[in-house]
Design a protein around this motif. Structure first.
Motif, PDB file in Angstrom:
ATOM      1  N   ARG A 124      13.941  29.476   6.474  1.00  0.00           N
ATOM      2  CA  ARG A 124      13.343  29.987   5.346  1.00  0.00           C
ATOM      3  C   ARG A 124      11.718  29.328   4.823  1.00  0.00           C
ATOM      4  O   ARG A 124      11.279  29.691   3.809  1.00  0.00           O
ATOM      5  N   GLY A 125      11.383  28.722   5.773  1.00  0.00           N
ATOM      6  CA  GLY A 125       9.851  27.899   5.436  1.00  0.00           C
ATOM      7  C   GLY A 125       9.921  26.846   4.671  1.00  0.00           C
ATOM      8  O   GLY A 125       9.041  26.428   3.882  1.00  0.00           O
ATOM      9  N   ASP A 251       6.267  25.805   3.202  1.00  0.00           N
ATOM     10  CA  ASP A 251       5.089  25.969   3.773  1.00  0.00           C
ATOM     11  C   ASP A 251       3.972  24.884   3.217  1.00  0.00           C
ATOM     12  O   ASP A 251       2.755  25.219   3.294  1.00  0.00           O
ATOM     13  N   GLY A 252       4.745  23.779   2.756  1.00  0.00           N
ATOM     14  CA  GLY A 252       3.743  22.443   2.494  1.00  0.00           C
ATOM     15  C   GLY A 252       3.301  22.602   1.068  1.00  0.00           C
ATOM     16  O   GLY A 252       2.770  21.594   0.633  1.00  0.00           O
ATOM     17  N   VAL A 253       3.762  23.724   0.434  1.00  0.00           N
ATOM     18  CA  VAL A 253       3.486  23.560  -1.182  1.00  0.00           C
ATOM     19  C   VAL A 253       4.535  23.246  -2.035  1.00  0.00           C
ATOM     20  O   VAL A 253       5.495  23.841  -1.797  1.00  0.00           O
ATOM     21  N   PRO A 254       4.392  22.211  -2.719  1.00  0.00           N
ATOM     22  CA  PRO A 254       5.447  21.726  -3.341  1.00  0.00           C
ATOM     23  C   PRO A 254       6.166  22.742  -4.387  1.00  0.00           C
ATOM     24  O   PRO A 254       5.273  23.286  -5.212  1.00  0.00           O
ATOM     25  N   LEU A 255       7.448  22.653  -4.495  1.00  0.00           N
ATOM     26  CA  LEU A 255       8.209  23.706  -5.370  1.00  0.00           C
ATOM     27  C   LEU A 255       8.361  23.361  -6.958  1.00  0.00           C
ATOM     28  O   LEU A 255       8.708  23.821  -7.767  1.00  0.00           O
ATOM     29  N   PHE A 256       8.230  21.843  -6.885  1.00  0.00           N
ATOM     30  CA  PHE A 256       8.525  21.243  -8.289  1.00  0.00           C
ATOM     31  C   PHE A 256       7.340  21.028  -8.956  1.00  0.00           C
ATOM     32  O   PHE A 256       7.276  20.406 -10.046  1.00  0.00           O
ATOM     33  N   SER A 257       6.172  21.390  -8.357  1.00  0.00           N
ATOM     34  CA  SER A 257       4.909  21.103  -9.285  1.00  0.00           C
ATOM     35  C   SER A 257       5.085  22.360 -10.382  1.00  0.00           C
ATOM     36  O   SER A 257       5.428  23.353 -10.357  1.00  0.00           O
ATOM     37  N   PRO A 258       4.570  21.743 -11.417  1.00  0.00           N
ATOM     38  CA  PRO A 258       4.771  22.624 -12.674  1.00  0.00           C
ATOM     39  C   PRO A 258       4.026  23.731 -12.862  1.00  0.00           C
ATOM     40  O   PRO A 258       2.693  23.665 -12.515  1.00  0.00           O
ATOM     41  N   ASP A 259       4.441  24.827 -13.197  1.00  0.00           N
ATOM     42  CA  ASP A 259       3.614  26.111 -13.717  1.00  0.00           C
ATOM     43  C   ASP A 259       3.197  25.895 -15.057  1.00  0.00           C
ATOM     44  O   ASP A 259       2.245  26.421 -15.446  1.00  0.00           O
TER      45      ASP A 259
END
Length: 426
Positions: A124-125, A251-259
């Motif tokens: 799933r990348g 793809d290397g971009v953190p998912l838990f970084s806050p929006d």
């Protein structure tokens, strides 16, 4: 690898300790003489099926998966890439995969389960990093009524100075063995310490956890001390946990970084939702002993309530935002209810599976809990979908038994083996 001693991996100039972790959460080990190290690294070593897979936590053999506990062997296949050295004069160590005699993975092999979940994430990348925090209680040797190695203050300097020889040697031995320790500190309870490990690839992180506990135990024994990792080490003592930090990236971009402040992006929220949805079943794999459920009570900071929140140590899932200037782990979630009775490989594989399922479904978690859940009214709990963890091992195992998500991800055989080994007998 050839049979020449010149081809022996770096650090293996003596015996080799091979360790696997079974469904009971026990480390089962073999010490291989130096003369046999090369051949064992090539071909593995046979072990009775009971001693590798079919013992309960109290070392009673049970039949499972249609197999008789007293008949047949499995193969321990040491991982030559993970060899570590235990001190200057100690043996080398390596974890082992558990395989059938024909070389295929054994259904209950935890290392295989983690690899499989990593592959599913990669399709799933996605990628994951795991970091363990290990709590243990240090007592003064093997006396019938041992005294704690310190009496506080909690998180203080004096407990470290009082055990300075142990603490400094432990960190030195961690360095020698390649254990990625971030820090050691005195915990809240008398005699209690915690070691935090850096976040790594999930399989490496699980191996790190097993190796770290081995090194702690080994150094403690050399100092006439006893390290106790059990969730309730003695009556009246502070409870010991095994906290698991999880970070995810696409793809290397953190998912838990806050929006936004104190909240991750949509995929990170979906991962949290997936874990929360499976928490009743996950509890059986995170907290696999009868005493675990004495620890999983409000007020013990054990995450005894199924909810999530930024910085909330009473929530089962604590969101940890990045600190100013970055941190060793970055934004991640901390899974609070686990303890050392767990098989760390099973626990991590299940967490990855639950997170992936949440992302695949685009799941949305309930609102974060910003205060201790114990301060919420019954109506607030009901509205927020907030509820306690299973109150007993029997209840948690029943939840695991009927988990469609975890059975699909880990396989019926692994789940059924776990239930057979962990269900209280007698």
């Amino acid at each position: 690898m050839s049979g020449s001693t010149d081809d022996r991996p770096v650090g293996v100039d003596g015996p080799l300790l091979i360790t696997s972790v079974d469904a009971a959460g026990r480390e089962r080990s073999r010490l291989i003489p130096r003369a046999r190290v090369d051949s064992v690294l090539r071909t593995g070593v046979h072990a009775s099926i009971s001693s590798v897979a079919l013992f309960t936590p109290t070392d009673d053999p049970v039949d499972a998966l249609g197999r008789d506990a007293v008949i047949g062997d499995l193969l321990l296949a040491p991982d030559a890439e993970r060899i570590a050295r235990l001190g200057e004069r100690g043996p080398a160590w390596t974890p082992a995969d558990v395989r059938e005699i024909d070389g295929t993975p054994f259904a209950g092999c935890g290392r295989h389960a983690v690899r499989r979940q990593q592959t599913r994430l990669a399709e799933r990348g996605l990628s994951a990093r795991i970091g363990f925090e290990i709590e243990f209680t240090l007592d003064g040797g093997e006396a019938v009524d041992p005294s704690p190695a310190h009496t506080g203050p909690a998180y203080g300097q004096h407990p470290i100075l009082q055990n300075e020889a142990f603490a400094t040697e432990l960190l030195t031995e961690f360095d020698a063995a390649g254990v990625p320790a971030l820090q050691l500190h005195a915990e809240h309870g008398h005699g209690q310490f915690e070691v935090a490990l850096d976040a790594r690839d999930p399989l490496d992180a699980c191996d790190d956890d097993v190796l770290a506990r081995l090194v702690i135990d080994r150094v403690a024994l050399r100092h006439g001390l006893r390290a106790d990792f059990s969730p309730i080490p003695r009556v009246g003592a502070a409870s010991n946990g095994m906290h698991i930090h999880l970070s995810l990236a696409r793809d290397g971009v953190p998912l838990f970084s806050p929006d936004s402040d104190d909240a991750p992006g949509p995929d990170g929220m979906a991962a949290i939702a997936g874990i929360l949805a499976e928490f009743p079943a996950l509890t059986a794999l995170l907290a696999g002993s009868l005493p675990s459920y004495e620890r999983l009570r409000p007020g013990r900071w054990s995450g005894a309530t199924v909810c999530w929140g930024p910085g909330n140590r009473e929530a089962a899932v604590r969101y940890v935002a990045s600190t100013a200037g970055g941190s060793a782990r970055g934004a991640n979630i901390e899974i609070k209810p686990g303890d050392a009775s767990a098989n760390p490989y099973y626990a991590v594989a299940a967490l990855l599976a639950a997170a992936e399922n949440g992302i695949a479904r685009g799941a949305v978690p309930p609102a974060p809990v910003l205060i201790s859940p114990t301060r919420l009214s019954e109506s607030e709990r009901a509205t927020g979908g907030i509820h306690p963890l299973p109150s007993s091992l029997t209840e948690a195992l029943a939840e695991l038994d009927r988990s469609v998500v975890l059975r699909a991800a880990l396989g019926d055989a692994l789940i059924d083996l776990y239930l057979a080994v962990r269900t209280p007998h007698g």
